[in-house]
Design an enzyme around this catalytic site. Sequence first.
Site, PDB file in Angstrom:
ATOM      1  CG  ASP A 109      -2.002   0.897   1.050  1.00 21.90           C
ATOM      2  OD1 ASP A 109      -3.271   0.657   0.925  1.00 21.90           O
ATOM      3  OD2 ASP A 109      -2.002   2.206   1.098  1.00 21.90           O
ATOM      4  CB  ILE A 110       0.897   4.267  -2.185  1.00 23.16           C
ATOM      5  CG1 ILE A 110       1.919   5.322  -2.567  1.00 23.16           C
ATOM      6  CG2 ILE A 110      -0.768   5.042  -1.816  1.00 23.16           C
ATOM      7  CD1 ILE A 110       1.518   5.942  -3.846  1.00 23.16           C
ATOM      8  CG  ASN A 152     -12.245  -0.720   3.809  1.00 21.58           C
ATOM      9  OD1 ASN A 152     -12.462  -1.267   4.749  1.00 21.58           O
ATOM     10  ND2 ASN A 152     -10.887  -0.055   3.711  1.00 21.58           N
ATOM     11  N   GLY A 211     -15.657   2.979   3.737  1.00 18.15           N
ATOM     12  CA  GLY A 211     -14.479   3.466   3.869  1.00 18.15           C
ATOM     13  C   GLY A 211     -13.737   3.052   2.518  1.00 18.15           C
ATOM     14  CD  GLN A 212     -14.804  -0.339  -2.535  1.00 20.20           C
ATOM     15  OE1 GLN A 212     -16.155  -0.721  -2.291  1.00 20.20           O
ATOM     16  NE2 GLN A 212     -14.305  -1.025  -3.568  1.00 20.20           N
ATOM     17  CB  SER A 213     -10.575   5.562  -1.319  1.00 20.80           C
ATOM     18  OG  SER A 213      -9.550   4.614  -0.849  1.00 20.80           O
ATOM     19  CG  HIS A 225      -9.100  -3.058  -2.219  1.00 15.36           C
ATOM     20  ND1 HIS A 225      -9.939  -2.401  -2.949  1.00 15.36           N
ATOM     21  CD2 HIS A 225      -8.727  -2.294  -1.230  1.00 15.36           C
ATOM     22  CE1 HIS A 225     -10.251  -1.205  -2.529  1.00 15.36           C
ATOM     23  NE2 HIS A 225      -9.480  -1.342  -1.145  1.00 15.36           N
ATOM     24  CG  HIS A 242      -6.812  -2.884   2.918  1.00 15.35           C
ATOM     25  ND1 HIS A 242      -5.981  -1.723   2.674  1.00 15.35           N
ATOM     26  CD2 HIS A 242      -8.214  -2.572   2.632  1.00 15.35           C
ATOM     27  CE1 HIS A 242      -6.673  -0.932   2.075  1.00 15.35           C
ATOM     28  NE2 HIS A 242      -7.815  -1.372   1.912  1.00 15.35           N
TER      29      HIS A 242
END
Length: 112
Positions: free
Chosen positions: A28-29, A85, A91-93, A98, A100
């Site tokens: 993750d960035i 999410n 809280g899915q952006s 995906h 986590h």
Amino acid sequence: MTIFQKIISRETPADIVYEDDEILAFRDIAPQAPTHIVIIPKTQIRSVAAAGPKDAVLLGRLMLVAAEIARDLGIDESGYRLVTNINRHGGQSVMHLHIHLLGGRQLSWPPG
Ligand code: 5GP
């Protein structure tokens, strides 16, 4: 097109830790834990809420790949958390399914 599709096509670079025909995983960035990996299917599915019976094997494989990566990174004994999410309250952006993989420190529960 989401940022994850650009990572799949290599248009956007990522620190990839796992890849097979169906699944890609990368760091993750903006990591929320010492180990924070994002595991995605290569096919575009918006979220678990948008998945159907035809995706059952793929969804199972995402979990198994997550466990394999956790073993490879040496956090299976200490423990970790898998999170997916969904939509606004979840809280899915990024609108590409995906999981986590979070570990490497004590995680709090319940989530905020
Ligand atoms: P969500 O908030 O949708 O559950 O998770 C999306 C995750 O993707 C976030 O943790 C965010 O930091 C990560 N992310 C967003 N853009 C990029 C990117 O360009 N590269 C990588 N490696 N991760 C990203």
